[in-house]
Design a protein around this motif. Structure first.
Motif, PDB file in Angstrom:
ATOM      1  N   TYR A   1       0.943  -1.124   0.026  1.00 24.38           N
ATOM      2  CA  TYR A   1       0.064   0.008  -0.101  1.00 24.38           C
ATOM      3  C   TYR A   1       1.009   1.295   0.033  1.00 24.38           C
ATOM      4  N   LEU A   2       0.287   2.498   0.152  1.00 25.15           N
ATOM      5  CA  LEU A   2       1.074   3.791   0.096  1.00 25.15           C
ATOM      6  C   LEU A   2       2.155   3.761   1.518  1.00 25.15           C
ATOM      7  N   LYS A   3       3.203   4.483   1.066  1.00 23.17           N
ATOM      8  CA  LYS A   3       3.905   4.916   2.241  1.00 23.17           C
ATOM      9  C   LYS A   3       4.708   3.462   2.947  1.00 23.17           C
ATOM     10  N   ASN A   4       4.708   2.583   1.644  1.00 23.68           N
ATOM     11  CA  ASN A   4       5.631   1.259   2.229  1.00 23.68           C
ATOM     12  C   ASN A   4       4.752   0.623   3.243  1.00 23.68           C
ATOM     13  N   GLU A   5       3.445   0.896   3.381  1.00 25.58           N
ATOM     14  CA  GLU A   5       2.606   0.088   4.493  1.00 25.58           C
ATOM     15  C   GLU A   5       2.214  -1.208   3.527  1.00 25.58           C
ATOM     16  N   TYR A   6       1.349  -1.947   4.437  1.00 21.54           N
ATOM     17  CA  TYR A   6       0.715  -3.311   3.923  1.00 21.54           C
ATOM     18  C   TYR A   6      -0.764  -3.021   4.486  1.00 21.54           C
TER      19      TYR A   6
END
Length: 534
Positions: A310-315
């Motif tokens: 997902y965005l900003k290196n998130e999951y």
């Protein structure tokens, strides 16, 4: 009195001069965005000439997107060089339910969707979709540490960057191609070449002309697979032409069926024949409640609580047919690596062998041919070997055909070559038996149909004594039939000469009789001719 009358007339003239200036004041022209589908270059040029602005010219589609005065649209619709005018409709992603992941280490072993697809085995077999080109037509892809983007293009009007500002495209990308590393998750096909084609904005919305540009770009840049986790409610002819063109050019097109929970109705472009429509399943292999279904569903895949990049290196976790479609895209990439020489249509059919049948037996409106799952070559090899052995025992065409089907799932290797040689021997024996029977039938019936059937059977045989012997027997039949045709022709012409008694009919009959061999029939016909006086 005269002065007053003149003043009154002057005032009236002034009013008639001034008032029309207000009543005839021009109103601003209303402009609209349309897509002109033209029949020829003249139609294209007409559309361009009458436009206020040209928004897009397509390479692979006979269409041009323009901004034009609404008053001109009708004349364009009536132009004989233009096929039709399409409204630049608004489309949107197959909306998903999202929530952030609380886990800092969502490895493949913990992701139910990848367990369902048996991706751990695929990785063990080194089947990763290596170098297969996949275009994601979506909101773009965020520069995530767990993704490697090979390139892309933006077709939204506010940015030239294909960077994701919504999160949807990045989530789809991770499901397909998250890297096989020591952190995060892993994609179904972690070895693909990933391309971000931004056709939707930060609200997950876009228009038809941008989507067409994205499809056009994918064709031009020779993508192998297009993923469309988006859709429209209504049928759009030019969209159908676009996906049909992509399919004819050799691309595979995969689309989400939609998240309206409709039964018996799926969105577009998923509903088109050239597109692989995907429904969503749950962890328990049941149908996700929000998934649209219908006759067009071809495959199903996990779409409930799927974890991905997902965005900003998130999951994040997400639910929807948007999450199901990329699983199928990834599976097709694996098959493309295994069978690089197969066509897109062949790979599409082959994917049916990589499924778990859910719901009603066989293809159904909820799950299609079933939920996709990777199956190792060792499993297919075992099935193919057993099928070949059965064909060798039964020596029937049906068993040979079944063996060939199972063998088609195998990649090129020594084991497949060995099985191929074995099945060729069985097929050769069947072909010989068939050719013998058909030659015998031709010898008995002496008809053109039986001769043609026998000749086709003989052509299938390899060179050798058997083929030569059967061909000689058939040639005798052919000569016999050809001669009988001459006899029939001669009889008909003699009969005609007897009826009309002209030099022309007698000469024609005489020529036909001369072609016959010495026989009672020839002698009899000649005597009849000799009695004719002209």
């Amino acid at each position: 009195m005269k002065k007053k009358l003149l003043m009154l007339i002057a005032c009236m003239l002034t009013l008639t001069t001034i008032l029309p200036l207000h009543s005839q004041a021009s109103t601003p022209a209303k402009e609209t965005d349309v897509i002109i589908v033209y029949k020829n270059q003249q139609g294209k040029q007409t559309a361009i000439d009458q436009s206020e602005k040209v928004n897009a010219q397509y390479i692979h589609l006979p269409a041009v997107a323009i901004t034009v005065d609404e008053k001109i649209v009708m004349s364009l619709k009536n132009n004989s060089n233009i096929a039709y005018v399409a409204e630049n409709k608004k489309g949107q992603l197959a909306s998903s339910e999202n929530e952030p992941s609380t886990s800092q280490d969502p490895l493949v072993q913990q992701s139910y969707n990848l367990q369902k697809l048996n991706i751990k085995q695929a990785l063990k077999d080194r089947v990763t979709g290596k170098n297969v080109k996949v275009a994601i037509l979506d909101t773009g892809i965020f520069p995530h540490q767990d993704l490697k983007v090979a390139g892309g293009k933006s077709f939204v009007d506010y940015t030239s960057s294909y960077k994701d500002d919504k999160g949807h495209g990045t989530h789809v990308a991770g499901t397909i191609a998250a890297l096989n590393n020591d952190y995060g998750t892993v994609g179904v096909a972690s070895g693909v070449k990933l391309y971000a084609v931004k056709v939707l904005d930060k609200e997950g919305e876009g228009d038809l002309y941008s989507l067409l540009r994205g499809i056009d770009w994918a064709i031009t840049n020779k993508m192998d697979i297009i993923n469309l986790s988006l859709g429209f409610e209504d049928h759009i002819p030019i969209l159908r032409s676009a996906v049909d063109t992509a399919y004819k050019k050799g691309l595979l097109v995969v689309a989400a069926s939609g998240n309206d929970g409709k039964r018996g109705s799926i969105g577009y472009p998923a509903a088109y024949d050239s597109v692989i429509a995907v429904s969503a399943t749950t962890e328990k292999d049941t149908l996700a409640s929000l998934s649209n279904t219908g006759k067009g569903i071809e495959f199903s895949a996990p779409g409930k609580d799927v974890i991905s990049t997902y965005l900003k290196n998130e999951y994040w976790y997400a639910t929807g047919t948007s999450q199901a479609a990329p699983h199928v895209t990834g599976m097709l990439a694996l098959l493309k690596q295994l069978h690089p020489k197969k066509t897109n249509a062949q790979l599409r059919t082959l994917l049916r062998s990589y499924t778990v049948d859910l719901g009603a037996k066989g293809k159904d409106q909820h799950f299609g041919y079933g939920r996709v799952q990777y199956i190792p070559q060792s499993t297919f090899l075992k099935a193919a070997t057993s099928a070949v052995k059965k064909a060798e025992t039964s020596k029937t065409q049906a068993d040979v055909n079944r063996a060939k089907t199972k063998m088609s799932r195998l990649t090129a290797n020594k084991q497949k070559m060995a099985l191929t040689e074995r099945i060729k021997k069985v097929q050769a024996n069947i072909d010989i038996r068939s050719a013998r029977a058909k030659v015998k039938t031709a010898e008995k019936n002496k008809t053109q149909g039986s001769i043609k059937s026998a000749q086709t059977a003989i052509h299938k045989l390899s060179k050798g004594k058997e083929k030569s012997s059967l061909q000689k027997r058939l040639d005798k039949v052919k000569k016999h039939v050809a001669y009988q045709k001459k006899v029939t022709d001669a009889k008909q012409k003699v009969k005609k000469a007897e009826a009309k008694r002209t030099k022309k009919t007698k000469a024609s009959a005489q020529q036909a009789v001369k072609k016959l061999k010495a026989s009672k029939t020839k002698t009899s016909l000649q005597k009849r001719l000799n009695r004719i006086k002209v």
